[in-house]
Design a protein around this motif. Structure first.
Motif, PDB file in Angstrom:
ATOM      1  N   THR A   1       0.737  -1.241   0.146  1.00 11.89           N
ATOM      2  CA  THR A   1       0.157   0.086  -0.017  1.00 11.89           C
ATOM      3  C   THR A   1       0.830   1.224  -0.008  1.00 11.89           C
ATOM      4  OG1 THR A   1      -1.704  -1.051   1.326  1.00 11.89           O
ATOM      5  CG2 THR A   1      -1.800   1.297   1.216  1.00 11.89           C
ATOM      6  N   ALA A   2       1.893   1.323   0.903  1.00 15.27           N
ATOM      7  CA  ALA A   2       2.783   2.514   0.980  1.00 15.27           C
ATOM      8  C   ALA A   2       3.511   2.586  -0.270  1.00 15.27           C
ATOM      9  CB  ALA A   2       3.851   2.285   2.191  1.00 15.27           C
ATOM     10  N   GLN A   3       3.991   1.600  -0.988  1.00  9.93           N
ATOM     11  CA  GLN A   3       4.810   1.815  -2.376  1.00  9.93           C
ATOM     12  C   GLN A   3       3.960   2.189  -3.518  1.00  9.93           C
ATOM     13  OE1 GLN A   3       7.645  -1.496  -2.907  1.00  9.93           O
ATOM     14  NE2 GLN A   3       8.539  -1.123  -1.191  1.00  9.93           N
ATOM     15  N   ASP A   4       2.630   1.601  -3.263  1.00  8.17           N
ATOM     16  CA  ASP A   4       1.456   2.018  -4.395  1.00  8.17           C
ATOM     17  C   ASP A   4       1.380   3.407  -4.370  1.00  8.17           C
ATOM     18  OD1 ASP A   4      -0.053   1.152  -6.637  1.00  8.17           O
ATOM     19  OD2 ASP A   4      -1.769   1.358  -5.231  1.00  8.17           O
ATOM     20  N   PHE A   5       1.183   3.875  -3.206  1.00 13.01           N
ATOM     21  CA  PHE A   5       0.994   5.504  -2.901  1.00 13.01           C
ATOM     22  C   PHE A   5       2.160   6.189  -3.656  1.00 13.01           C
ATOM     23  CE2 PHE A   5       2.063   9.298  -0.333  1.00 13.01           C
ATOM     24  CZ  PHE A   5       1.175  10.006  -0.546  1.00 13.01           C
ATOM     25  N   ILE A   6       3.250   5.771  -3.382  1.00 10.15           N
ATOM     26  CA  ILE A   6       4.408   6.641  -3.833  1.00 10.15           C
ATOM     27  C   ILE A   6       4.615   6.667  -5.414  1.00 10.15           C
ATOM     28  CG2 ILE A   6       7.029   6.392  -4.001  1.00 10.15           C
ATOM     29  CD1 ILE A   6       6.921   5.426  -0.955  1.00 10.15           C
ATOM     30  N   LEU A   7       4.315   5.506  -6.133  1.00 11.17           N
ATOM     31  CA  LEU A   7       4.406   5.370  -7.484  1.00 11.17           C
ATOM     32  C   LEU A   7       3.106   5.900  -8.181  1.00 11.17           C
ATOM     33  CD1 LEU A   7       6.042   1.872  -7.759  1.00 11.17           C
ATOM     34  CD2 LEU A   7       6.904   4.047  -7.744  1.00 11.17           C
ATOM     35  N   GLN A   8       2.183   5.712  -7.523  1.00  6.62           N
ATOM     36  CA  GLN A   8       0.836   6.653  -8.048  1.00  6.62           C
ATOM     37  C   GLN A   8       0.921   8.173  -8.021  1.00  6.62           C
ATOM     38  OE1 GLN A   8      -2.897   5.538  -8.654  1.00  6.62           O
ATOM     39  NE2 GLN A   8      -2.938   3.501  -7.533  1.00  6.62           N
ATOM     40  N   ALA A   9       1.600   8.298  -6.928  1.00  5.55           N
ATOM     41  CA  ALA A   9       1.576  10.168  -6.728  1.00  5.55           C
ATOM     42  C   ALA A   9       2.921  10.289  -7.735  1.00  5.55           C
ATOM     43  CB  ALA A   9       2.227  10.453  -5.394  1.00  5.55           C
TER      44      ALA A   9
ATOM     45  N   GLN B   1      11.889   4.152   1.443  1.00  6.83           N
ATOM     46  CA  GLN B   1      10.375   4.254   1.346  1.00  6.83           C
ATOM     47  C   GLN B   1       9.930   5.536   2.188  1.00  6.83           C
ATOM     48  OE1 GLN B   1       7.950   0.419   1.770  1.00  6.83           O
ATOM     49  NE2 GLN B   1       6.812   1.667   3.379  1.00  6.83           N
ATOM     50  N   GLU B   2      10.240   5.662   3.326  1.00  3.64           N
ATOM     51  CA  GLU B   2       9.838   6.671   4.091  1.00  3.64           C
ATOM     52  C   GLU B   2      10.280   8.063   3.405  1.00  3.64           C
ATOM     53  OE1 GLU B   2       9.462   3.405   6.550  1.00  3.64           O
ATOM     54  OE2 GLU B   2      11.223   4.008   5.478  1.00  3.64           O
ATOM     55  N   GLY B   3      11.566   8.052   2.935  1.00  4.37           N
ATOM     56  CA  GLY B   3      11.962   9.415   2.109  1.00  4.37           C
ATOM     57  C   GLY B   3      10.996   9.708   1.025  1.00  4.37           C
ATOM     58  N   LEU B   4      10.635   8.879   0.365  1.00  3.11           N
ATOM     59  CA  LEU B   4       9.884   8.714  -0.911  1.00  3.11           C
ATOM     60  C   LEU B   4       8.513   9.197  -0.282  1.00  3.11           C
ATOM     61  CD1 LEU B   4      10.992   6.095  -3.353  1.00  3.11           C
ATOM     62  CD2 LEU B   4      11.162   8.562  -3.551  1.00  3.11           C
ATOM     63  N   THR B   5       8.019   8.525   0.845  1.00  4.59           N
ATOM     64  CA  THR B   5       6.496   8.931   1.209  1.00  4.59           C
ATOM     65  C   THR B   5       6.559  10.312   1.466  1.00  4.59           C
ATOM     66  OG1 THR B   5       6.244   6.722   2.191  1.00  4.59           O
ATOM     67  CG2 THR B   5       4.846   8.390   3.091  1.00  4.59           C
ATOM     68  N   ILE B   6       7.581  10.841   2.203  1.00  6.18           N
ATOM     69  CA  ILE B   6       7.628  12.358   2.503  1.00  6.18           C
ATOM     70  C   ILE B   6       7.553  13.403   1.341  1.00  6.18           C
ATOM     71  CG2 ILE B   6       9.180  14.082   3.392  1.00  6.18           C
ATOM     72  CD1 ILE B   6      10.178  11.820   5.505  1.00  6.18           C
TER      73      ILE B   6
ATOM     74  N   HIS C   1      -5.456   8.299   1.325  1.00 11.92           N
ATOM     75  CA  HIS C   1      -4.544   7.596   1.916  1.00 11.92           C
ATOM     76  C   HIS C   1      -3.300   8.186   2.699  1.00 11.92           C
ATOM     77  CE1 HIS C   1      -6.221   4.555  -0.680  1.00 11.92           C
ATOM     78  NE2 HIS C   1      -5.489   3.608  -0.161  1.00 11.92           N
ATOM     79  N   THR C   2      -3.389   9.456   2.584  1.00 16.44           N
ATOM     80  CA  THR C   2      -2.161  10.311   3.286  1.00 16.44           C
ATOM     81  C   THR C   2      -2.367  10.014   4.705  1.00 16.44           C
ATOM     82  OG1 THR C   2      -3.634  12.385   2.956  1.00 16.44           O
ATOM     83  CG2 THR C   2      -1.642  11.857   1.099  1.00 16.44           C
ATOM     84  N   PRO C   3      -3.623  10.231   5.499  1.00 14.85           N
ATOM     85  CA  PRO C   3      -3.350  10.444   6.831  1.00 14.85           C
ATOM     86  C   PRO C   3      -2.893   9.250   7.513  1.00 14.85           C
ATOM     87  CG  PRO C   3      -5.624  11.156   6.231  1.00 14.85           C
ATOM     88  CD  PRO C   3      -5.009  10.352   4.800  1.00 14.85           C
ATOM     89  N   ALA C   4      -3.136   7.877   6.947  1.00 12.46           N
ATOM     90  CA  ALA C   4      -2.637   6.823   7.286  1.00 12.46           C
ATOM     91  C   ALA C   4      -1.245   6.857   7.332  1.00 12.46           C
ATOM     92  CB  ALA C   4      -3.192   5.703   6.835  1.00 12.46           C
ATOM     93  N   ALA C   5      -0.755   7.026   6.183  1.00 12.91           N
ATOM     94  CA  ALA C   5       0.646   7.215   5.526  1.00 12.91           C
ATOM     95  C   ALA C   5       1.722   8.011   6.492  1.00 12.91           C
ATOM     96  CB  ALA C   5       1.024   7.597   4.318  1.00 12.91           C
ATOM     97  N   PHE C   6       0.730   9.285   6.861  1.00 15.03           N
ATOM     98  CA  PHE C   6       1.586  10.241   7.814  1.00 15.03           C
ATOM     99  C   PHE C   6       1.676   9.732   9.342  1.00 15.03           C
ATOM    100  CE2 PHE C   6       0.647  14.264  10.178  1.00 15.03           C
ATOM    101  CZ  PHE C   6       2.093  14.648  10.397  1.00 15.03           C
ATOM    102  N   THR C   7       0.337   8.856   9.783  1.00 14.71           N
ATOM    103  CA  THR C   7       0.485   8.515  11.207  1.00 14.71           C
ATOM    104  C   THR C   7       1.625   7.363  11.205  1.00 14.71           C
ATOM    105  OG1 THR C   7      -2.051   8.927  11.220  1.00 14.71           O
ATOM    106  CG2 THR C   7      -0.678   7.207  12.807  1.00 14.71           C
ATOM    107  N   GLN C   8       1.716   6.742  10.080  1.00 14.18           N
ATOM    108  CA  GLN C   8       2.617   5.679  10.433  1.00 14.18           C
ATOM    109  C   GLN C   8       4.111   6.137  10.293  1.00 14.18           C
ATOM    110  OE1 GLN C   8       2.220   2.066   7.540  1.00 14.18           O
ATOM    111  NE2 GLN C   8       4.357   2.146   7.216  1.00 14.18           N
ATOM    112  N   LEU C   9       4.427   7.234   9.605  1.00 14.98           N
ATOM    113  CA  LEU C   9       5.613   7.947   9.433  1.00 14.98           C
ATOM    114  C   LEU C   9       6.114   8.466  10.864  1.00 14.98           C
ATOM    115  CD1 LEU C   9       7.629   8.675   6.916  1.00 14.98           C
ATOM    116  CD2 LEU C   9       6.572  11.030   7.006  1.00 14.98           C
ATOM    117  N   VAL C  10       4.940   9.278  11.505  1.00 15.48           N
ATOM    118  CA  VAL C  10       5.311   9.741  12.788  1.00 15.48           C
ATOM    119  C   VAL C  10       5.706   8.868  13.740  1.00 15.48           C
ATOM    120  CG1 VAL C  10       4.180  10.952  14.485  1.00 15.48           C
ATOM    121  CG2 VAL C  10       3.924  11.707  12.149  1.00 15.48           C
ATOM    122  N   GLN C  11       5.045   7.593  13.677  1.00 15.79           N
ATOM    123  CA  GLN C  11       5.376   6.787  14.662  1.00 15.79           C
ATOM    124  C   GLN C  11       6.624   5.775  14.562  1.00 15.79           C
ATOM    125  OE1 GLN C  11       1.777   4.225  14.647  1.00 15.79           O
ATOM    126  NE2 GLN C  11       0.644   5.851  15.618  1.00 15.79           N
TER     127      GLN C  11
END
Length: 600
Positions: free
Chosen positions: A415-423, A457-462, A440-450
């Protein structure tokens, strides 16, 4: 004897990634026992190379994600140490020196290399410091292969910038010329700029005169390449310093001072201090000579087996299996090198760290050939290829290939990688996402903060969260990212972090001005002291935002742009122009054309 990167440290490393990415034990260890993985994470049991590769794939780990594992281990030869050297981090260097000595009590080729490097790293700024013939020969022999441009070699070269003798610089220059057919065009120029800066810091006018035409031709031929662009600021200072050394007039001294003043004015005190130390060195030093230095030129003999790779590294470091700290009998490593036995992943990681290798280097060769990777392309490979595509069709074909491969990944990773590549597709090709990216961003943000462990993967998510998060979440997002920049200045994702903050500032300034002002105030309380193009981009975006909000006069942006031009930060000028160009006159962020940037 201290064992670098023991099982406890390695297991914790994997635990932090697994838990931070929200992957359950059962999902991560789907092809072997979750109990085995649990014992591995607690440091109670090693796992095989095959299990480790499957675990790495399941967690979406990239080779670069293992860099902190090496840099956080003070007992091994300093890896990615350029920042420590240029920042003159004496306390940190002494701490690493003591830890290395404790882990390596027996003299070996590795300890003599470390002794020479630590001496240079600790004392390079002293104009009278010179390496002995034996120490410089040891460093010259290790740098025998100029195409070996890893972070380790970068750290070693950084320590030699000031104390290198004329003869060592000649040897290194000629090696780069002999191997130019094996070097990427931009790599050779990066090396030559360092050697040129070293000669300038030593007032070695003979070297500068002898090689000026060749360097000018090299940069004129290839300086337009994108890969050169981050090198321009270093070249700008080297050029000014060399000009002053060759003709120490007040005007040339003023040019050097202007560069230093520009760095200080934007808060990049570490870079300003480093370049000021080189200038002071040039004012007091005389060319050093080691006429007995011998050029033991060599080449890399590429091996296709893990044992061959290890044997090659042992020769390069001048050590034997008996010299390496280990809780295993050295004969085990010898049998592994001869293809007669296997190593567990923990043992493989220990050996890799000692020899400045990422564990995947051996994992990729463990099947007998370097082509036996044993896993499909990772996120970074897909992302890089998609961003390099010339057409939408080619990019979408790669994305579909990713979707096929992602079916085998744990759901949180897929899910995280799909978000990155679609973005990425949306950002680069305006492709309409098949998922609601904003949803999908709230869940990705929550996971990142925790998460306590950030990787590729986190760098590209950011990078993409900055574009898709709700405006109300951006201040907290930027606070978390800014703290990461401060606490981990050498983080490989730093480019993504700074660009994300710059993007967030633009979004807030145009949609939530009050939040933009709050973010600017928070960033100002914790000034950024990093001299990279993305750090300059963040700084320029902050100035532009303040001007747009009416918190600063337009002259502040004009001054920032002038400082960026002085220091050769054209990449940052282009980046800020891409964000804010439509709000300011067309020539605000102008700079000389890239095909002329490296011309005198």
């Amino acid at each position: 004897m201290t064992i670098p990167i023991g099982l406890a440290r390695l297991g914790q490393f994997f635990h932090e990634f697994r838990s931070g990415r929200g992957v359950a034990l059962t999902a991560a260890a789907s092809s072997f026992s979750p109990a085995t993985l649990s014992r591995f994470e607690r440091g109670n049991q090693d796992i095989s190379a095959a299990k480790a590769q499957r675990l790495i794939d399941a967690l979406g780990l990239e080779p670069q994600d293992f860099l902190p594992l090496l840099t956080e281990a003070p007992e091994i030869f300093p890896f990615m140490a350029r920042g420590l050297v240029e920042g003159q981090a004496q306390a940190a260097l002494l701490k690493r020196q003591r830890a290395f000595a404790a882990a390596h009590p027996t003299p070996s080729g590795l300890t003599t290399l470390a002794d020479a490097w630590f001496a240079a790293a600790l004392h390079w700024a002293e104009p009278t410091f010179r390496l002995s013939l034996a120490a410089e020969q040891r460093l010259a022999d290790f740098l025998v292969v100029p195409e070996n441009l890893t972070p380790l070699e970068e750290g070693i070269r950084a320590a030699l910038i000031a104390p290198a003798s004329h003869e060592l610089l000649e040897i290194l220059w000629q090696r780069s010329e002999r191997m130019s057919h094996n070097l990427r065009k931009d790599y050779r120029g990066v090396l030559l700029i360092d050697y040129w800066l070293s000669a300038a810091a030593n007032r070695d006018t003979d070297f500068l005169t002898a090689h000026q035409a060749e360097l000018t031709a090299e940069l004129a031929a290839h300086g337009h390449l994108n890969a050169y662009r981050d090198t321009l600021p270093r070249w700008r200072f080297a050029q000014r310093l060399a000009t002053w050394v060759q003709a120490p007039t007040p005007a040339h001294a003023a040019a050097v001072t202007a560069y230093l003043d520009a760095e200080r004015a934007v808060g990049h005190l570490t870079a300003a201090t480093y370049y000021a130390a080189l200038y002071a060195h040039a004012q007091a030093a005389q060319p050093a000579h080691n006429p007995a230095l011998v050029d033991h030129f060599g080449t890399l003999n590429t091996s296709q087996t893990a044992g061959g790779v290890l044997a090659q590294r042992l020769r390069l470091f001048g050590v034997t299996p008996e010299d390496l700290p280990s809780d295993r009998d050295p004969s085990t490593l010898r049998r592994y090198m001869n293809g007669q036995s296997q190593l567990g992943f923990g043992a493989m990681t220990q050996v890799s760290a000692e020899l400045a290798l990422l564990p995947q280097t051996l994992l990729m060769s463990a099947g007998g050939t370097a082509k036996h990777v044993g896993h499909k392309p990772g996120l970074y490979s897909y992302w890089y290829q998609i961003t390099d595509c010339a057409t939408v069709a080619a990019a979408e074909q790669l994305y579909q290939q990713f979707r096929t491969d992602a079916a085998a990944l744990p759901t949180p990773i897929a899910t995280a990688q799909d978000f990155i590549l679609q973005a990425t597709l949306s950002d680069q090709f305006a492709v309409t996402p098949t998922i609601g990216l904003a949803k999908h961003t709230p869940a990705a943000f929550t996971q990142l903060v925790q998460s306590n462990r950030w990787g590729v993967q986190e760098g590209l998510t950011i990078k993409y969260l900055a574009e898709w998060l709700a405006a109300s979440d951006l201040p907290l997002f930027c606070d978390r990212v800014a703290r990461r920049c401060r606490d981990y200045p050498d983080d490989i994702n730093g480019d993504f972090y700074h660009a994300a903050i710059a993007t967030s500032l633009k979004r807030l300034a145009t949609t939530a001005p009050a939040l933009a002002s709050q973010l600017l105030a928070a960033l100002a309380r914790d000034p950024l002291d990093q001299d990279t193009a993305p750090a300059w981009e963040q700084g320029g975006a902050a100035v532009a935002t303040a001007v747009v909000l009416g918190d600063s006069p337009h002259a502040a942006l004009t001054t920032w742009c002038a400082r960026a031009r002085t220091t050769g930060q054209y990449v940052a000028l282009d980046a800020v122009a891409a964000l804010w160009g439509d709000h300011f006159p067309a020539d605000t962020f102008a700079h000389p054309a890239w095909d002329r940037a490296f011309h005198s």
